[in-house]
Design a protein around this motif. Sequence first.
Motif, mmCIF file in Angstrom:
data_model
loop_
_atom_site.group_PDB
_atom_site.id
_atom_site.type_symbol
_atom_site.label_atom_id
_atom_site.label_comp_id
_atom_site.label_asym_id
_atom_site.label_seq_id
_atom_site.Cartn_x
_atom_site.Cartn_y
_atom_site.Cartn_z
ATOM 1 N N VAL A 174 0.837 -1.204 0.000
ATOM 2 C CA VAL A 174 0.000 0.000 0.000
ATOM 3 C C VAL A 174 0.872 1.255 0.000
ATOM 4 C CG1 VAL A 174 -1.660 1.362 1.327
ATOM 5 C CG2 VAL A 174 -1.958 -1.124 1.124
ATOM 6 N N ARG A 175 1.899 1.241 0.852
ATOM 7 C CA ARG A 175 2.799 2.393 0.921
ATOM 8 C C ARG A 175 3.480 2.632 -0.423
ATOM 9 N NH1 ARG A 175 5.409 5.465 4.601
ATOM 10 N NH2 ARG A 175 4.373 4.368 6.302
ATOM 11 N N GLU A 176 3.938 1.559 -1.073
ATOM 12 C CA GLU A 176 4.624 1.686 -2.365
ATOM 13 C C GLU A 176 3.700 2.284 -3.421
ATOM 14 O OE1 GLU A 176 6.949 -1.082 -5.686
ATOM 15 O OE2 GLU A 176 6.316 -1.941 -3.762
ATOM 16 N N MET A 177 2.454 1.816 -3.442
ATOM 17 C CA MET A 177 1.492 2.337 -4.412
ATOM 18 C C MET A 177 1.153 3.802 -4.127
ATOM 19 S SD MET A 177 -1.140 -0.840 -5.018
ATOM 20 C CE MET A 177 -0.546 -2.435 -5.563
ATOM 21 N N LEU A 178 1.012 4.138 -2.866
ATOM 22 C CA LEU A 178 0.734 5.527 -2.509
ATOM 23 C C LEU A 178 1.892 6.442 -2.908
ATOM 24 C CD1 LEU A 178 -0.955 5.096 0.995
ATOM 25 C CD2 LEU A 178 -2.044 5.821 -1.139
ATOM 26 N N GLN A 179 3.130 5.957 -2.753
ATOM 27 C CA GLN A 179 4.293 6.744 -3.169
ATOM 28 C C GLN A 179 4.288 6.967 -4.683
ATOM 29 O OE1 GLN A 179 7.484 4.392 -1.518
ATOM 30 N NE2 GLN A 179 7.577 5.623 0.364
ATOM 31 N N GLU A 180 3.906 5.927 -5.443
ATOM 32 C CA GLU A 180 3.824 6.065 -6.898
ATOM 33 C C GLU A 180 2.746 7.065 -7.288
ATOM 34 O OE1 GLU A 180 5.715 4.911 -9.195
ATOM 35 O OE2 GLU A 180 6.963 3.533 -8.018
ATOM 36 N N ILE A 181 1.619 7.017 -6.577
ATOM 37 C CA ILE A 181 0.543 7.971 -6.852
ATOM 38 C C ILE A 181 1.011 9.396 -6.563
ATOM 39 C CG2 ILE A 181 -1.718 8.779 -6.049
ATOM 40 C CD1 ILE A 181 -2.487 5.832 -5.653
ATOM 41 N N GLN A 182 1.708 9.560 -5.457
ATOM 42 C CA GLN A 182 2.207 10.887 -5.098
ATOM 43 C C GLN A 182 3.198 11.405 -6.134
ATOM 44 O OE1 GLN A 182 4.801 11.293 -1.656
ATOM 45 N NE2 GLN A 182 3.728 13.163 -1.071
ATOM 46 N N GLN A 183 4.141 10.560 -6.569
ATOM 47 C CA GLN A 183 5.124 10.977 -7.564
ATOM 48 C C GLN A 183 4.460 11.339 -8.892
ATOM 49 O OE1 GLN A 183 8.034 7.843 -7.816
ATOM 50 N NE2 GLN A 183 8.752 8.151 -5.708
ATOM 51 N N SER A 184 3.469 10.535 -9.292
ATOM 52 C CA SER A 184 2.752 10.836 -10.536
ATOM 53 C C SER A 184 1.979 12.143 -10.412
ATOM 54 C CB SER A 184 1.786 9.690 -10.869
ATOM 55 O OG SER A 184 2.484 8.510 -11.183
ATOM 56 N N GLY A 185 1.378 12.364 -9.235
ATOM 57 C CA GLY A 185 0.651 13.604 -9.009
ATOM 58 C C GLY A 185 1.565 14.819 -9.051
ATOM 59 N N ARG A 190 3.499 19.572 -11.936
ATOM 60 C CA ARG A 190 4.577 20.390 -12.482
ATOM 61 C C ARG A 190 4.357 20.668 -13.968
ATOM 62 N NH1 ARG A 190 11.063 19.193 -13.061
ATOM 63 N NH2 ARG A 190 11.610 21.331 -13.617
ATOM 64 N N VAL A 191 3.890 19.677 -14.725
ATOM 65 C CA VAL A 191 3.615 19.882 -16.147
ATOM 66 C C VAL A 191 2.573 20.984 -16.325
ATOM 67 C CG1 VAL A 191 2.609 18.858 -18.227
ATOM 68 C CG2 VAL A 191 4.258 17.558 -16.875
ATOM 69 N N ILE A 192 1.488 20.900 -15.552
ATOM 70 C CA ILE A 192 0.421 21.889 -15.670
ATOM 71 C C ILE A 192 0.914 23.278 -15.263
ATOM 72 C CG2 ILE A 192 -1.834 22.598 -14.759
ATOM 73 C CD1 ILE A 192 -2.498 19.591 -14.511
ATOM 74 N N GLN A 193 1.665 23.351 -14.163
ATOM 75 C CA GLN A 193 2.180 24.640 -13.694
ATOM 76 C C GLN A 193 3.125 25.253 -14.714
ATOM 77 O OE1 GLN A 193 -0.162 25.306 -11.254
ATOM 78 N NE2 GLN A 193 1.539 26.421 -10.364
ATOM 79 N N ASN A 194 4.005 24.432 -15.319
ATOM 80 C CA ASN A 194 4.935 24.954 -16.316
ATOM 81 C C ASN A 194 4.202 25.450 -17.556
ATOM 82 O OD1 ASN A 194 7.234 24.662 -14.838
ATOM 83 N ND2 ASN A 194 8.138 23.060 -16.088
ATOM 84 N N PHE A 195 3.209 24.711 -17.967
ATOM 85 C CA PHE A 195 2.435 25.130 -19.127
ATOM 86 C C PHE A 195 1.751 26.481 -18.860
ATOM 87 C CE2 PHE A 195 -1.546 25.208 -21.560
ATOM 88 C CZ PHE A 195 -1.047 25.090 -22.846
ATOM 89 N N LEU A 196 1.118 26.613 -17.702
ATOM 90 C CA LEU A 196 0.443 27.862 -17.355
ATOM 91 C C LEU A 196 1.436 29.006 -17.192
ATOM 92 C CD1 LEU A 196 -2.184 26.544 -14.761
ATOM 93 C CD2 LEU A 196 -2.588 27.202 -17.145
#
Length: 367
Positions: A174-185, A190-196
């Motif tokens: 569960v912890r590993e999956m949550l870390q992956e979700i956090q990194q993807s988020g 960052r992509v959205i912020q850079n685009f804006l």
Amino acid sequence: MAKILVIEDEMDIRENLLECLEIEDYETLSAENGAIGVEIALTHSPDLIICDIMMPDLDGYGVLEALRQVPKTEMIPFIFLTALADKTSTRKGMELGADDYLSKPCTPEELLNAVRSRLRKQNIITQRSQKQLEELRSNISQALPHELRTPLNGILGYSDLLLMDFESLDSADVREMLQEIQQSGERLYRVIQNFLRYAELELIACQPERIAQLRQESISCAASYITAQAQKQAYRAKRGQDLLLQLEDGSIAIASLDLGKIIEELLSNALKFSEPGTPITLKSWQEDGHYIFTVSDQGRGMTPEQITQIGAMMQFERKLYEQQGSGLGLSIVQRLVQLYGGKLTINSTPQKETTVQVMLPYSSNVN
């Protein structure tokens, strides 16, 4: 048809110039002195300016210097009309940014040839800018969907697994999956912020008032601020030991958030495109009214062609290397440096090293 401003204090000469231009169907504006000429140029944004040098109160040099300091008029082609033919006068005008000289008296043919030549050159510059805009649109349409979809798939995929198999998963999974979700988020954010941010900077670049407001900003103790931003990036990438700092303190005419963005993007690229264990060096010093800092790495490097083609959403060799990021970072840095009246240069040897140098105006007024 192009709009041309003639600034000339002698009425007969001014009227003759206007008549020659109007016969060729150019739209004309006129001013009998330099101060009025500057006011008209700022109000009407002509396509070209013809200006006498020897005028009372504000001479031609003063007109040119005033207009070159305003983003709205700094790129307008400027032709001096003068009886001065010595090299010193010519050199002074060229150093201020004049595009051409016409000697008084000049023939209608000489006048029209000079006007056509300058307008043709400006048209080429405009077409080149339009081409770059089209490339930006193309790069965005190709890169942005991928950069949004990839982290979003990670978030949705791992969250689905958690929802379906939560009861059977141990805490470590569960912890590993949550870390992956956090990194993807974080990546998606960052992509959205850079685009804006890039879109915002492009809008600011067309607004002289906002540029002037930006250039009133300043930050003191630049070395400590750069150190904090650089260390945060390096430790986040688990490469704190690779970071080498050789910084001289000083004050810079830039907002702290924008300086932080420049450091963030330059360090991110250096970390991304170099191997762990190789040094990333930041140096800074003061020189001729500017604060200069460099970021160097011993990574992939870039060819001269790639450096000249730097543009928004542009990534090089993506098919050869797996990499994250939209390619907007360096374009954001480039635009920020330009907006603050600075200069960005890149020197790189493929597969050996890259050094990015940022030169920003020194500030004597610290907030």
